[in-house]
Design a protein around this motif. Structure first.
Motif, PDB file in Angstrom:
ATOM      1  N   ALA A 498       0.860  -1.173   0.000  1.00 38.33           N
ATOM      2  CA  ALA A 498       0.000   0.000   0.000  1.00 38.33           C
ATOM      3  C   ALA A 498       0.901   1.229   0.000  1.00 38.33           C
ATOM      4  O   ALA A 498       2.073   1.159   0.350  1.00 38.33           O
ATOM      5  CB  ALA A 498      -0.910  -0.006   1.229  1.00 38.33           C
ATOM      6  N   GLY A 499       0.341   2.384  -0.391  1.00 39.68           N
ATOM      7  CA  GLY A 499       1.181   3.574  -0.428  1.00 39.68           C
ATOM      8  C   GLY A 499       0.474   4.725  -1.091  1.00 39.68           C
ATOM      9  O   GLY A 499      -0.756   4.792  -1.128  1.00 39.68           O
ATOM     10  N   GLY A 500       1.284   5.640  -1.648  1.00 44.50           N
ATOM     11  CA  GLY A 500       0.707   6.812  -2.269  1.00 44.50           C
ATOM     12  C   GLY A 500       1.758   7.663  -2.942  1.00 44.50           C
ATOM     13  O   GLY A 500       2.960   7.383  -2.877  1.00 44.50           O
ATOM     14  N   THR A 501       1.292   8.725  -3.623  1.00 44.99           N
ATOM     15  CA  THR A 501       2.157   9.633  -4.366  1.00 44.99           C
ATOM     16  C   THR A 501       1.793  11.071  -4.011  1.00 44.99           C
ATOM     17  O   THR A 501       0.619  11.386  -3.794  1.00 44.99           O
ATOM     18  CB  THR A 501       1.993   9.423  -5.883  1.00 44.99           C
ATOM     19  OG1 THR A 501       2.322   8.072  -6.211  1.00 44.99           O
ATOM     20  CG2 THR A 501       2.903  10.352  -6.663  1.00 44.99           C
ATOM     21  N   ALA A 502       2.809  11.923  -3.944  1.00 44.58           N
ATOM     22  CA  ALA A 502       2.585  13.344  -3.707  1.00 44.58           C
ATOM     23  C   ALA A 502       3.542  14.141  -4.582  1.00 44.58           C
ATOM     24  O   ALA A 502       4.585  13.636  -5.002  1.00 44.58           O
ATOM     25  CB  ALA A 502       2.796  13.692  -2.232  1.00 44.58           C
ATOM     26  N   LYS A 503       3.173  15.390  -4.862  1.00 48.14           N
ATOM     27  CA  LYS A 503       4.070  16.251  -5.632  1.00 48.14           C
ATOM     28  C   LYS A 503       3.809  17.700  -5.268  1.00 48.14           C
ATOM     29  O   LYS A 503       2.743  18.060  -4.758  1.00 48.14           O
ATOM     30  CB  LYS A 503       3.901  16.039  -7.129  1.00 48.14           C
ATOM     31  CG  LYS A 503       2.528  16.367  -7.682  1.00 48.14           C
ATOM     32  CD  LYS A 503       2.484  16.102  -9.187  1.00 48.14           C
ATOM     33  CE  LYS A 503       1.123  16.430  -9.762  1.00 48.14           C
ATOM     34  NZ  LYS A 503       1.081  16.196 -11.237  1.00 48.14           N
ATOM     35  N   LYS A 504       4.805  18.548  -5.540  1.00 47.37           N
ATOM     36  CA  LYS A 504       4.710  19.956  -5.199  1.00 47.37           C
ATOM     37  C   LYS A 504       5.728  20.732  -6.010  1.00 47.37           C
ATOM     38  O   LYS A 504       6.780  20.199  -6.379  1.00 47.37           O
ATOM     39  CB  LYS A 504       4.973  20.158  -3.701  1.00 47.37           C
ATOM     40  CG  LYS A 504       4.707  21.560  -3.176  1.00 47.37           C
ATOM     41  CD  LYS A 504       3.239  21.821  -2.984  1.00 47.37           C
ATOM     42  CE  LYS A 504       3.006  23.172  -2.315  1.00 47.37           C
ATOM     43  NZ  LYS A 504       1.573  23.459  -2.087  1.00 47.37           N
ATOM     44  N   SER A 505       5.447  21.997  -6.278  1.00 49.10           N
ATOM     45  CA  SER A 505       6.404  22.870  -6.946  1.00 49.10           C
ATOM     46  C   SER A 505       6.281  24.270  -6.351  1.00 49.10           C
ATOM     47  O   SER A 505       5.293  24.596  -5.681  1.00 49.10           O
ATOM     48  CB  SER A 505       6.164  22.908  -8.453  1.00 49.10           C
ATOM     49  OG  SER A 505       4.867  23.417  -8.746  1.00 49.10           O
ATOM     50  N   GLY A 506       7.283  25.099  -6.609  1.00 50.89           N
ATOM     51  CA  GLY A 506       7.220  26.448  -6.073  1.00 50.89           C
ATOM     52  C   GLY A 506       8.480  27.242  -6.370  1.00 50.89           C
ATOM     53  O   GLY A 506       9.402  26.771  -7.046  1.00 50.89           O
ATOM     54  N   TRP A 507       8.510  28.467  -5.843  1.00 54.71           N
ATOM     55  CA  TRP A 507       9.614  29.395  -6.050  1.00 54.71           C
ATOM     56  C   TRP A 507      10.239  29.762  -4.710  1.00 54.71           C
ATOM     57  O   TRP A 507       9.551  29.878  -3.701  1.00 54.71           O
ATOM     58  CB  TRP A 507       9.118  30.683  -6.701  1.00 54.71           C
ATOM     59  CG  TRP A 507       8.746  30.561  -8.143  1.00 54.71           C
ATOM     60  CD1 TRP A 507       7.522  30.256  -8.657  1.00 54.71           C
ATOM     61  CD2 TRP A 507       9.615  30.761  -9.261  1.00 54.71           C
ATOM     62  NE1 TRP A 507       7.562  30.242 -10.026  1.00 54.71           N
ATOM     63  CE2 TRP A 507       8.842  30.560 -10.424  1.00 54.71           C
ATOM     64  CE3 TRP A 507      10.961  31.100  -9.398  1.00 54.71           C
ATOM     65  CZ2 TRP A 507       9.368  30.676 -11.711  1.00 54.71           C
ATOM     66  CZ3 TRP A 507      11.490  31.215 -10.668  1.00 54.71           C
ATOM     67  CH2 TRP A 507      10.712  31.007 -11.808  1.00 54.71           C
TER      68      TRP A 507
END
Length: 807
Positions: A498-507
């Protein structure tokens, strides 16, 4: 903000206490300044005297590293204001806190990874305590460094800059150290050497630095089980152990926190022309120990330098690093620096697990010979690339442009054993290793970034700098867990993950300006934003659906240790840093004085918390914080041969927003049966792990004698009190007292060799530097005394002799 308004002048610290201001070499060209009062640094991606760098930076040169016997990153805090390092022994890199930016509980074992701080070996980011052999200098950058540096520079960066191969001259050096340590039964020693070989004159050279470190340790384990599952861990009850019961059940091993480390770093430099060269590096280090650097707070009559572990707790860890760095001059317009690196870090540990299961109160203690141990294997593989262009065309405008890529993979296996426990036979069979719990976690974090920084010199004395970095990352985690005693498979690999995915971006961004009133007086100011990427927690995800949860409250009624979907990942956090500083030199540079004041706003803090199921430690996001303070340093040379130097820092770091239900404790505290609850972290709570006040004062006197010089050095260091967790005074934490340590050396040096005597912790001060667990997890469970609370202690008095020979 009040501190900033009330302080008109500030400057970042120059260098640590005891500094003899030995000039350092430029990492690429091994160029030294003619002024021995100067260290050349490359933190801005250009070689500049540290007094001309308009940012907060501290540096230690090669001479100071050798003189103060700085062997690895754990030794830096005594000489770097604004930094607190809890030396937790050779089992980990240690816990490093810069400017108070830490919200996690302190621990007795320290950290093997920290994403808030960038630790570099040359151009390669790697949180690992490589020994500081053949290091030209160590640069510490305080505050967010997210514009020019990625991968965990929310709080700052530590750059270990090695000496490069010399293509013109053969050179070699041998160094040895022999010493004794109070409360230890053996002598310690260190042997290391450096060799530089020009293979093809002016074009190809090889350089190697290799050493072996043996520290004898000083912590004893007098309560080890003779035969786990048969011997009684507490044979005479909670009040102590009789001689007869001891002989029948227990044994002793002394100096379990010894260190055996082999380290080597090898470089091959190929210079194709004056405008193109490549440097290839391979580094390897392995460390072994049999126990932690902690005591058990007097449990069952144990002393200050004894722990109550029922098992030896060995650690074996190693790191491989391979890199290629290309430097090229592109038509005198820009310099190209391209670095590709691969690192592979593996930690294998075993620990006494008995108190964890006693604390969870499953009832295992009804078996009189109950004990438990765990084993874990963590392997972190990292591949990164950075390409940057640094202008060299001259003129009032200069710039840096680049791109960064990093991929980090982590695999963790974890197993708990309950030797000879009668419940094993009622679980899944066959189970020859008597596994009570097992899990694995696989995670991958990929980060990409582009960055740039430009500087415009408005006048010869005034410059303006602006920079920005755009980043994006993805994080994936998967894993599984089993409890064979309740019918699960013995191996977690027999279940779907079991698990999952995450993502993010920014300055993130940076603005900086400085003005030189004279060549020796510079005022600067910086306003910058830093970030730390999120990622996976090292806890196995809960099965879906969650078993044994009839009321649907997401709490497994058998307290299965696992992470719910919102607990397996955590998000990024950010900082905004404002500071003003001044760097000055006076009286023909006989006096150097630097001062700076700062304020950091911290948002979305990555906080230590625990899972709802099994109370497994995890990281969550929540709340806001603030750190403000100042740092100062000075050096004065009143007469020829005498140098007096000192540092002082003040850091006030605290929460500025409540975080509800975040601090795990037992209720009622200190007795069983109990239930785990979470207390609120409150605005105003002091952040744990860093000293509010720290400082140092030292003197070095050099006197010519025959063909060389006699050098006498004395240094005193002060670490103020430290709290061990958020809300320490209501969440059963500690405020660890302040302490002062003294060290000294007396050395005879010539151009070819040096021989000296030294002593650390001269007055054999006993002090606690860290703790594990809180005081709610103590007391009796069905008559069994818990040993969960641990206190890490500093190294006792150490004294010895060392010699260095050069050719």
């Amino acid at each position: 903000m009040k501190l900033l308004r009330n302080t008109l002048l500030g400057a970042t610290m120059l260098m640590g206490v005891g500094t003899n201001m030995a000039f350092a070499q430029d990492a690429a060209e091994n160029d030294a300044s003619d002024d021995r009062n100067e260290i050349v640094v490359t933190a801005t991606r250009r070689a500049v005297s540290i007094q001309d760098v308009p940012i907060n930076i501290s540096a230690l040169g090669a001479e100071q590293i050798a003189k103060q016997r700085i062997d690895d990153v754990r030794d830096l805090a005594d000489f770097t204001p604004g930094m607190t390092i809890s030396d937790t022994g050779p089992g980990s890199t240690g816990t490093i806190v810069l400017r108070g930016l830490n919200a996690s509980d302190m621990d007795s074992t320290g950290d093997s990874y920290d994403s808030a701080i960038g630790v570099y070996l040359g151009e390669v980011p790697l949180y690992y305590d490589f020994k500081m052999l053949d290091i030209a200098r160590v640069e510490t950058l305080l505050g967010p460094q997210g514009t020019l540096y990625g991968l965990g520079t929310l709080a700052g960066a530590i750059r270990n800059i090695p000496n490069r191969p010399d293509t013109t001259n053969f050179a070699s050096e041998a160094h040895g150290r022999l010493y004794a340590k109070d409360h230890s039964g053996k002598a310690g020693y260190q042997l290391d050497g450096v060799i530089n070989i020009p293979i093809f004159q002016d074009h190809v050279a090889f350089r190697s630095a290799t050493g072996y470190f043996y520290d004898p340790g000083f912590i004893d384990s007098p309560l080890l089980l003779q035969q786990p599952g048969v011997s009684l861990p507490q044979p005479s009850g909670p009040g102590g152990v009789s001689a007869a019961d001891y002989a029948a059940n227990l044994k002793r091993q002394d100096d379990v926190n010894f260190e055996k480390t082999f380290t080597t770093r090898n470089q091959l430099l190929v210079r194709f022309s004056e405008d193109l060269q490549a440097n290839f590096t391979y580094a390897y280090q392995q460390t072994k120990t049999d126990g932690g650097q902690y005591n058990s707070n007097g449990v069952l009559g144990t002393g200050r330098y004894e722990n109550g572990a029922r098992y030896l707790e060995p650690v074996k860890r190693r790191a491989h690093l391979g890199s290629m760095e290309i430097n090229a001059n592109l038509a005198d317009i820009a310099d190209l620096v391209a670095t590709t690196a691969y690192t592979d870090v593996k930690n294998e540990t075993q620990s006494d697990n008995t108190d964890l299961l006693l604390d969870l109160d499953y009832g295992y203690e009804t078996f009189p010979a109950f004990s438990s141990w765990n084993e874990s294997v963590d392997r972190r593989k990292q591949f990164n690339q950075e390409v940057r262009f640094v202008s060299r065309h001259g003129g009032p405008f200069s710039w840096v442009l680049g791109g960064f890529f990093n991929r980090q993979k982590l695999h963790r296996d974890y197993i708990e054993h309950v030797p000879n426990h009668p419940w094993v036979e009622f679980g899944t069979q066959p189970n020859p290793d008597e596994v009570e719990y097992a899990s694995y976690v696989n995670s991958k974090v990929t980060e990409k970034a582009i960055f740039g920084e430009g500087t415009f010199r408005v006048t010869p004395n005034w410059q303006l700098t602006a920079g920005a970095r755009y980043f994006g990352y993805t994080s994936k985690v998967a894993g599984a867990l089993v409890v064979p005693l309740i019918g699960d498979p013995v191996s977690p690999y027999d279940l779907p993950s079991a698990g999952g995915t995450a993502k993010k971006s920014g300055w993130v961004w940076k603005f900086n300006s400085s003005y030189n009133f004279t060549p020796d007086i510079m005022l600067y100011a910086t306003y910058s934003k830093g970030y730390r990427i999120g990622g996976p927690n090292s806890v196995a995800p809960c099965p879906n659906p969650l078993p044994n949860d009839p009321d649907g409250d997401n709490i497994n009624n058998t307290q299965l240790p696992c992470g719910l979907p919102n607990e397996v990942q955590y998000g990024p956090d950010t900082t905004k840093n404002a500071e003003i500083g001044i760097r000055t030199q006076w009286f023909d540079r006989k006096l150097t004085f630097n001062f700076n004041v700062f304020q950091i706003k911290w948002d979305g803090i990555q906080l230590a918390s625990a899972t709802l199921n099994g109370i497994v430690g995890i990281t969550v996001n929540g709340g806001k914080g603030e750190s403000e303070g100042f740092e100062t340093s000075f050096q004065v040379r009143p007469v020829d041969g005498l140098s007096i130097q000192g540092t002082y820092s003040y850091t006030d770091a605290k929460l500025t927003q409540d975080v509800l239900e975040n601090i795990p404790v037992n209720d009622p505290a200190g007795s069983y049966p109990s239930v785990p609850i979470k207390l609120d972290a409150l605005s105003g709570d002091r952040l744990p792990g860093s000293a509010k006040n720290s400082g140092s004062l030292g003197a070095t006197y050099t006197m010519p004698f025959k063909d060389g010089s006699i050098v006498a050095d004395w240094t005193a260091t002060y670490r103020g009190n430290v709290v061990t967790r958020l809300g320490w005074d209501r969440a059963f934490g500690d405020k660890l007292p302040s302490y002062v340590l003294h060290r000294a050396s007396l050395t005879y040096e010539t151009d070819r060799y040096s021989v000296g005597l030294f002593a650390n912790n001269i007055f054999d001060k006993y002090a606690v530097s860290s703790v594990a667990n809180d005081r709610s997890r103590v007391g009796l469970n069905d008559g069994v005394l818990l040993r969960y609370y641990k206190r890490t202690v500093i190294n006792p008095r150490t004294f010895g002799i060392e010699a260095r020979f050069k050719y």
